[in-house]
Design a protein around this motif. Structure first.
Motif, short mmCIF file in Angstrom:
data_model
loop_
_atom_site.label_atom_id
_atom_site.label_comp_id
_atom_site.label_asym_id
_atom_site.label_seq_id
_atom_site.Cartn_x
_atom_site.Cartn_y
_atom_site.Cartn_z
N ALA A 42 2.89 31.23 3.99
CA ALA A 42 4.03 31.33 3.08
C ALA A 42 5.08 32.27 3.65
O ALA A 42 4.82 33.04 4.57
N ALA A 43 6.26 32.20 3.07
CA ALA A 43 7.38 33.09 3.40
C ALA A 43 7.83 32.98 4.85
O ALA A 43 7.87 33.97 5.57
N PRO A 44 8.22 31.78 5.30
CA PRO A 44 8.74 31.64 6.67
C PRO A 44 10.06 32.37 6.88
O PRO A 44 10.42 32.67 8.02
N LEU A 45 10.75 32.69 5.79
CA LEU A 45 12.00 33.46 5.89
C LEU A 45 11.73 34.95 5.65
O LEU A 45 12.66 35.73 5.49
N ALA B 56 14.67 29.67 11.38
CA ALA B 56 13.39 30.31 11.04
C ALA B 56 12.41 29.31 10.45
O ALA B 56 11.22 29.32 10.78
N LEU B 57 12.90 28.42 9.60
CA LEU B 57 12.01 27.42 9.00
C LEU B 57 11.52 26.43 10.05
O LEU B 57 10.33 26.09 10.08
N GLU C 298 -1.15 24.88 14.10
CA GLU C 298 -2.38 25.32 13.43
C GLU C 298 -2.22 25.44 11.91
O GLU C 298 -3.21 25.53 11.19
N VAL C 299 -0.98 25.49 11.44
CA VAL C 299 -0.73 25.65 10.00
C VAL C 299 -0.56 24.28 9.36
O VAL C 299 0.35 23.53 9.70
N GLY C 300 -1.44 23.98 8.42
CA GLY C 300 -1.38 22.68 7.78
C GLY C 300 -0.32 22.58 6.70
O GLY C 300 0.15 21.50 6.36
N CYS C 301 0.08 23.73 6.13
CA CYS C 301 1.05 23.73 5.04
C CYS C 301 1.87 25.02 5.10
O CYS C 301 1.31 26.11 5.15
N THR C 302 3.18 24.87 5.09
CA THR C 302 4.09 26.02 5.05
C THR C 302 4.76 26.05 3.69
O THR C 302 5.39 25.07 3.28
N LEU C 303 4.64 27.17 2.98
CA LEU C 303 5.20 27.30 1.64
C LEU C 303 6.52 28.05 1.68
O LEU C 303 6.60 29.15 2.23
N LEU C 304 7.56 27.45 1.09
CA LEU C 304 8.90 28.00 1.12
C LEU C 304 9.46 28.05 -0.30
O LEU C 304 9.40 27.07 -1.04
#
Length: 239
Positions: free
Chosen positions: A77-80, A122-123, A131-137
């Motif tokens: 989570a929080a890619p920004l 950044a996103l 390796e990351v199956g899900c990115t939460l934004l």
């Protein structure tokens, strides 16, 4: 599942849970972004040394490797970085240190100089990690949802299975195994802006890399909280 910011604590939770508890997913915050890639590059878990094969002599592995070995699906989570990697900047309560806030503000200016929106870059950088199956934004309005969707569409047709593993170098910023993906999804201006941000000499993050302030551990916020609790108790405002 389990969620948290610090890698070590997440591993300790698994160690303390016993054999009867099975974790199949893990959510981490603020370790999959332009200033902190320690999720993949920080070999901080020596406890699995005897169970691993093909590791270096010290047996240390990253949190990503720990999840892969334990069959835990990884979410980030929080890619920004909770507002650090935006033109508006972070909220006043943001727990990052002064040096990191300055570095991210400089990164915003570098991207602006190249005509690139730092949040978009950044996103894209976070989404390029196989390796990351899900990115939460987090998104506050329909326009931001549309922008994020347009950026995500760039990854259609990308085969994430042909890349993977860890960069191998103990570098909390730059990785090598997602370069092929980035080459396919970034525009030329975005590639130039990313090169500026990842420059280990003239980029915005060398200072925080050297002093370890590229991430935060929450200890200062906890100290302030308990100090406030003690003060309120003394004043009789809290039982």
């Amino acid at each position: 599942g389990r969620a948290g910011s610090q890698h070590q604590i997440l591993v300790e939770c698994q160690d303390l849970s016993g054999d009867g508890v099975v974790f199949d997913q893990s959510l981490v915050y603020c370790h999959n972004n332009l200033h902190d890639m320690s999720l993949y590059c920080d070999p901080c878990f020596p406890s699995l040394k005897d169970e691993l094969e093909g590791q270096e002599d010290d047996g240390n592995i990253t949190y990503t490797q720990f999840c892969q070995k334990s069959s835990i699906h990884l979410m980030a989570a929080a890619p920004l970085s909770m507002g650090l990697l935006t033109t508006a900047g972070p909220p006043p309560w943001h727990p990052a240190g002064h040096a990191l806030k300055e570095g991210c503000a400089a990164a915003v200016k570098m991207c602006d100089f190249k005509g690139v929106n730092i949040s978009s870059l950044a996103l894209l950088y976070s989404l390029s990690q196989p390796e990351v199956g899900c990115t939460l934004l987090g998104m506050k309005d329909v326009r931001e949802v549309d922008v994020a969707a347009d950026l995500a569409i760039r990854f259609c047709g990308i085969n994430f299975d042909v890349v993977g593993g860890n960069a191998g170098a103990n570098n909390p910023f730059r990785r090598s195994n997602n370069d092929g993906i980035l080459d396919k999804v970034l525009t030329q201006k975005e590639k130039e802006a990313l090169a500026l941000l990842m420059d280990e000499n003239g980029g915005p993050f060398p200072k925080v890399k050297s002093n370890g302030e590229y991430r935060w551990n929450g200890k200062e916020e906890a100290r302030k909280f308990w100090a406030l609790v003690a003060e309120l108790k003394k004043e009789g405002d809290l039982n």
